[in-house]
Design an enzyme around this catalytic site. Structure first.
Site, PDB file in Angstrom:
ATOM      1  CB  CYS A  74     -10.465 -28.075  33.022  1.00  0.00           C
ATOM      2  SG  CYS A  74     -11.659 -29.071  32.205  1.00  0.00           S
ATOM      3  CG  HIS A 132      -6.443 -25.675  30.703  1.00  0.00           C
ATOM      4  ND1 HIS A 132      -7.628 -26.354  31.100  1.00  0.00           N
ATOM      5  CD2 HIS A 132      -6.655 -24.476  30.058  1.00  0.00           C
ATOM      6  CE1 HIS A 132      -8.407 -25.333  31.179  1.00  0.00           C
ATOM      7  NE2 HIS A 132      -8.213 -24.421  30.496  1.00  0.00           N
TER       8      HIS A 132
END
Length: 500
Positions: A74, A132
């Site tokens: 990710c 993120h």
């Protein structure tokens, strides 16, 4: 006509022409799925999961048969995408954890995002969904080039609003992991969504809420825009509306049924955005990229239950250097600039999305150099050469690595959490694209050629600068524990003051 009047008329014509050129610049949307399997979309062959809106974009645009991300999971993958630079150049090779009071935990501030670069060119910029890349003030999307933000700063989020809370035990209280940190709680997974710098409404299934907000952004933009729509679907937790799950009763496994429903919801949401483009007259001149941040999940030690994604015909999955981990569903659609029905076989990179946006939108090119290419000349056939001599991946200072040229691939993949050093593998990607025959002992010259390319690239990288999210969370909890112990020790030495 007097000279002054003629000069004024010429100036007006020039200003009008410049304005027309500026308004003719395309709008940009990059849509990123999270942990999407290669064969879990119709345009890559799935007959189990229905993605009609994505399939329509693919059929009327370009499918990249060899579209790579810059990392196999990710956060680092997103750092490469958003900067157009290999994230190893600036030391981001692990997932950041959400840490609102740490002004060092996030995408390094000297790096420019495509938001920065397009904002400087007059574009309205936005990110909707998963960030993120840092949760404290300096790293907030509004401070990293994005005019608008709706979503969450953490690496994940629950999909239904009834779990939203600021208060959740940070240490697991029961079960086999009792006494261990609760990853999601420490990651602020349950916190409310944000709109810019404030808490935001969240009253429906998350994927739908993100899609609805993206459609609104598209409709309301009255100048060229650049939107990053970052779904967390179909990343866990596996949660979807009951009626969508029932739609997939033809799939045997329960986990895969829910996973399929999550993809279905994302596809419908993308349809909402496309419809908004059409309704606002922006469809023809909007360039849309769609890709996943890495391959679909695969079972591995500690994650044996992650067996519901399909990366076929490739081996491996998320976290892997073989194709299933990094060769992802990847398409582009632009009626005004990309011929319908195009299929492109040379390797392309997620870095190229920033390169394309900046080139077509006359974005800011100052600062750290962009490593992505403008893909449009390659897609249209104006440039018949491969966009890249090679594409590279590196995980945590080279624990695992990969180099992919148009013809071959050299990689090192160590089993998850294994102690051994592993052995390099070499594949002929023209005749063996599914990596079934390791030819490293048969082709020493080819190995040496690719190794040199890798070493030349890697010498400009820096070491990983951050703690992996889980280790960071443990370190943060221990910091507070040690701080309290220190204060308790000082308090224990306290002697009462005697007042006379």
């Amino acid at each position: 006509m007097p000279i002054r009047s003629r000069l004024l008329a010429c100036l007006c014509v020039l200003l009008f022409s410049l304005s027309a050129v500026a308004e003719d610049r395309p709008n940009f949307i990059v849509i990123m799925a999270d942990d999407l399997g290669y064969n879990d979309v119709g345009f890559n062959g799935s007959e189990e999961i229905f993605t009609p809106r994505l399939d329509e974009l693919a059929a009327n645009g370009v499918i990249f048969n060899n579209g790579y991300v810059t990392h196999a999971y990710c956060g680092p993958s997103r750092a490469g995408l958003i900067t157009g630079r290999y994230q190893a150049r600036f030391g981001v090779e692990v997932n950041f954890t959400s840490s609102p009071f740490d002004i060092h935990q996030g995408l390094p501030l000297e790096q420019k995002t495509f938001g920065n670069r397009m904002q400087a060119a007059g574009y309205r910029t936005g990110i909707i969904g998963k960030w993120h890349l840092g949760a404290s003030y300096p790293f907030h999307p509004n401070n990293r080039g994005f005019d608008y933000f709706y979503g969450f700063l953490s690496g994940g989020h629950d999909y239904f609003p009834d779990t939203v809370t600021y208060i959740h035990p940070l240490i697991q209280e029961s079960g086999k992991n009792a006494g261990k940190p609760h990853y999601s709680a420490n990651e602020t997974t349950y916190w409310p969504l944000m709109r810019n710098e404030n808490a935001a409404e969240f009253d429906e299934y998350l994927t739908t809420a993100l899609s609805r907000d993206a459609a609104k952004f598209v409709k309301e933009s009255d100048k060229p825009f650049c939107l990053y729509l970052a779904y967390n679907a179909p990343h866990g937790p596996l949660q979807a509306p009951k009626e969508l799950i029932e739609k997939y009763n033809h799939i045997e496994g329960k986990k895969r049924r829910v996973y399929a429903a999550m993809i279905d919801s994302m596809d419908s949401g993308i349809g909402m955005v496309v419809d908004a483009l059409k309704e606002s007259g922006k469809y023809e001149n909007t360039l849309i990229f769609f890709l996943s941040d890495n391959g679909g999940v695969q079972p591995k030690p500690g994650y044996e239950g992650e067996d519901y994604a399909d990366n076929s015909p490739y081996r491996g999955g998320k976290g892997s250097m073989v194709e299933g981990g990094t060769n992802v569903p990847f398409i582009a659609h632009w009626p005004k600039g990309i011929p319908a029905g195009t299929v492109y076989d040379y390797p392309v990179s997620a870095l190229d999305i920033t390169g394309t946006f900046v080139a077509l939108g006359d974005g800011d090119t100052s600062g750290p150099p962009i490593e992505g290419k403008n893909l449009i000349p390659y897609i249209t056939g104006e440039n018949t050469e491969p966009p890249h001599e090679a594409i590279f991946l590196r995980m945590v200072d080279g624990v695992n690595w990969m180099i992919r040229t148009p013809e071959a691939k050299l990689l090192l993949e160590r089993p998850f959490q294994a102690k051994d050093e592993g052995k390099p593998e070499l594949y002929d990607m023209v005749n063996d694209p599914y990596e079934t025959n390791n030819i490293i002992d048969e082709q020493p010259e080819l190995r040496a050629e690719l190794a040199k390319l890798w070493n030349d690239w890697n010498k400009d990288n820096v070491g990983n600068r951050f703690l992996q999210a889980g280790n960071y969370q443990k370190t943060r909890l221990k910091f507070y524990e040690d701080l309290q112990k220190e204060q308790d020790a000082k308090a224990a030495k306290y002697k009462p003051i005697v007042v006379e």
